[in-house]
Write a protein that holds these residues in place. Structure first.
Motif, short mmCIF file in Angstrom:
data_model
loop_
_atom_site.label_atom_id
_atom_site.label_comp_id
_atom_site.label_asym_id
_atom_site.label_seq_id
_atom_site.Cartn_x
_atom_site.Cartn_y
_atom_site.Cartn_z
N LEU A 1 -4.83 9.27 -4.47
CA LEU A 1 -4.63 8.69 -3.15
C LEU A 1 -4.34 9.75 -2.09
CD1 LEU A 1 -2.44 5.60 -4.15
CD2 LEU A 1 -4.92 5.87 -4.22
N ALA B 1 -7.20 -0.17 -1.50
CA ALA B 1 -8.01 -0.70 -2.60
C ALA B 1 -7.22 -0.68 -3.90
CB ALA B 1 -9.29 0.11 -2.74
N PHE B 2 -6.43 0.37 -4.12
CA PHE B 2 -5.59 0.46 -5.31
C PHE B 2 -4.56 -0.67 -5.31
CE2 PHE B 2 -1.71 1.85 -7.43
CZ PHE B 2 -2.18 2.28 -8.66
N LYS C 1 -5.45 9.08 1.65
CA LYS C 1 -6.67 8.28 1.68
C LYS C 1 -6.26 6.81 1.76
CE LYS C 1 -9.47 11.51 -1.04
NZ LYS C 1 -10.34 11.65 -2.27
N THR D 1 0.84 -1.20 0.00
CA THR D 1 0.00 0.00 0.00
C THR D 1 0.87 1.25 0.00
OG1 THR D 1 -1.81 -1.10 1.17
CG2 THR D 1 -1.74 1.30 1.29
N GLU E 1 -7.63 4.02 2.86
CA GLU E 1 -8.52 2.97 2.37
C GLU E 1 -8.50 2.90 0.85
OE1 GLU E 1 -10.06 0.54 3.94
OE2 GLU E 1 -9.03 1.29 5.73
N LYS E 2 -8.47 4.07 0.21
CA LYS E 2 -8.40 4.09 -1.25
C LYS E 2 -7.06 3.55 -1.74
CE LYS E 2 -9.52 7.05 -5.18
NZ LYS E 2 -9.98 8.40 -5.61
#
Length: 500
Positions: A361, A374-375, A368, A348, A370-371
């Motif tokens: 991001l 997810a990425f 971010k 991450t 959480e984003k």
């Protein structure tokens, strides 16, 4: 009597069973291949044999005697040498100093330097013992790893992806060397994803899948297709390359020059070429001929001494890497661990390093998370990266899986221009085919792609036009239809200049 035998060797980590009851036997005078997908457990098995990591259970037999190898120094004392996939070199030390660390204390650096020159020239892998490692290209660092093993005259030589950044001529010379030391009684364990190399060089093959031995065979009975099926469980498809529909010039390089920053660097001299929307331009060349310097200039890490770089007609000189990334220039460097990713950071966090702007991001100066996770998860899923998840540290991934993650990280940013160096270094045959197809698909969707590689087969698979770098100069860029591997191979020695 086997030189090396492992019985029921197992390595369990808290989140993964890396090796499960592995049996392997290698005889003196044999070249034995260990084949498997990225993350199949090959490198972990070799690290246990070399004393880097301790097995959870099982036994290692050396010349038919059980041994407990607790360190690389003990392994070397037995006569085991290893060429790592990820280099184990100290960047601030010279080649001679790095080699001395592998040998018993009391070595004279002057005498050792002479020996390094003799051995490297004898084996066709020339290297200056007085150069610092931080000045060496990836291919030159690979030579150092190989030479400092061969200088010890090992009884067992473990080679983990030794040809990943060597040219075809250097590979041929290395194979001659390996056959020679095999004839002298040395046992060799050879790990490679290049199936044609295994068939040309090795006597037997052991196949690993998910940490277990799933097959053994002699190479004379096999083909590349049959080995691929044993390794990945099915046939793989070669990349499909539609005809390009090249658009406007996305990136143009005009008379670009850069003076070498030190005595061992490579000066770039009046490089000029264009890169159009929808096409892939391939750059071949022996490592250390200016490819790394060209990438640094294009990525905005350094500025040229002369010449210009244009982005859709607008000059980029003076703009650094951050601004160029915001424009849509993404970059896969040749050095995946250190430049492409930071070892102790999670996947991450490594995503944030290059995708913060393009993937959104960061907002108003705040991450971010959480984003970003997810990425990273999308990157892991898109190339089937074997890992415990986005929180895993980059160093926990095998070399091929880290390469897949870095490729996915850049591709997921929907680049306008992609600069990609050694895109399939250390990647298994199935994943390599996927990466190459992804590069073709990206170009045909409207991206301009520059691929720098020492793999001629790779360049001819993906490129629409191809050129060669030699000694800081760039050959003419020719359409693939108007050249061939033989001509490009000759140009890699600078022969296009004589023809001109």
């Amino acid at each position: 009597m086997p030189r090396l035998r492992v019985q029921s060797l197992t390595k369990a980590y808290p989140s993964v069973l890396a090796n499960d009851q592995v049996n392997l036997s290698v005889g003196a005078g044999e070249i034995h291949a260990v084949l498997g997908e990225n993350g199949a457990g090959k490198s972990t098995l070799m690290k246990m044999i070399y004393g880097v990591t301790a097995p959870t259970s099982g036994t290692i037999y050396w010349e038919d005697q059980p041994v407990d190898i607790t360190s690389p120094a003990q392994a070397r004392a037995l006569g085991i040498g290893m060429v790592f996939q990820h280099f184990s070199l100290f960047e601030t030390l010279t080649v001679a100093e790095n080699t001395a660390l592998f040998l018993p204390p009391g070595q004279s650096l002057d005498a050792l330097s002479i020996k390094i020159r003799e051995v490297s020239e004898h084996y066709g892998l020339p290297i200056d013992p007085n150069r610092h490692v931080f000045d060496l290209s990836v291919g030159e660092r690979q030579r150092v790893e190989i030479i400092r093993c061969l200088i010890q005259k090992p009884k067992l030589l473990i080679m983990d992806e030794p040809t990943s950044v060597l040219t075809p001529a250097a590979v041929d010379r290395l194979f001659e060397t390996l056959r020679q030391i095999r004839a002298e009684g040395c046992a060799i364990v050879y790990i490679s994803h290049k199936l044609d190399e295994i068939l040309a060089l090795c006597d037997r093959v052991t196949v690993l899948r998910d940490g277990r031995v799933t097959g053994e065979c002699v190479t004379e009975d096999q083909t590349p297709a049959s080995l691929a099926r044993m390794m990945i469980g099915h046939d793989f498809e070669h990349p499909f390359k539609p005809e390009p529909t090249a658009g406007e010039v996305a990136l143009s390089v005009n008379n670009l020059s850069l003076k070498a920053v030190d005595a061992h660097g490579v000066s770039l001299s009046e490089l000029s070429f264009s890169l159009k929307v929808g096409e892939i331009v391939g750059i071949a060349g022996i490592s250390g001929n200016g490819q790394r310097e060209l990438c640094s200039l294009l990525a905005g890490e350094v500025m040229p001494d002369a010449g210009d770089i244009h982005w859709f007609g607008q000059s980029l000189v003076g703009e650094g890497s951050t601004r160029r990334r915001q424009r849509g220039l993404c970059y896969v460097p040749e050095d995946r661990l250190g430049t492409g990713a930071l070892a102790d950071m999670s996947l991450t966090e490594n995503s944030i390093l290059t995708a913060a702007d393009r993937a959104g991001l960061v907002s108003a100066g705040f991450l971010k998370l959480e984003k970003a996770r997810a990425f990273a998860d999308r990157c892991i899923k898109s190339f089937q990266v074997k890992t415990v998840g986005a929180r895993a540290a980059a160093r926990s991934l095998s070399g091929g899986n880290l390469q897949k993650f870095i490729m996915a990280r850049e591709l997921e940013q929907s680049p306008t221009v992609l600069i990609c160096a050694q895109p399939t270094w250390g990647v298994d045959v199935g994943a390599a085919a996927q990466i190459r197809q992804s590069l073709i698909d990206l170009a045909r969707s409207g991206c301009a792609v520059l691929v720098i590689s020492e793999e001629l087969d790779e360049l001819f698979d993906v490129s629409d036009r191809i050129g060669v770098m030699f000694n800081g100069k760039l050959s003419p860029i020719e359409p693939i239809s108007r050249t061939n591997r033989e001509q490009i191979g000759l140009w890699m020695s600078g022969l296009w200049q004589k023809a001109a």
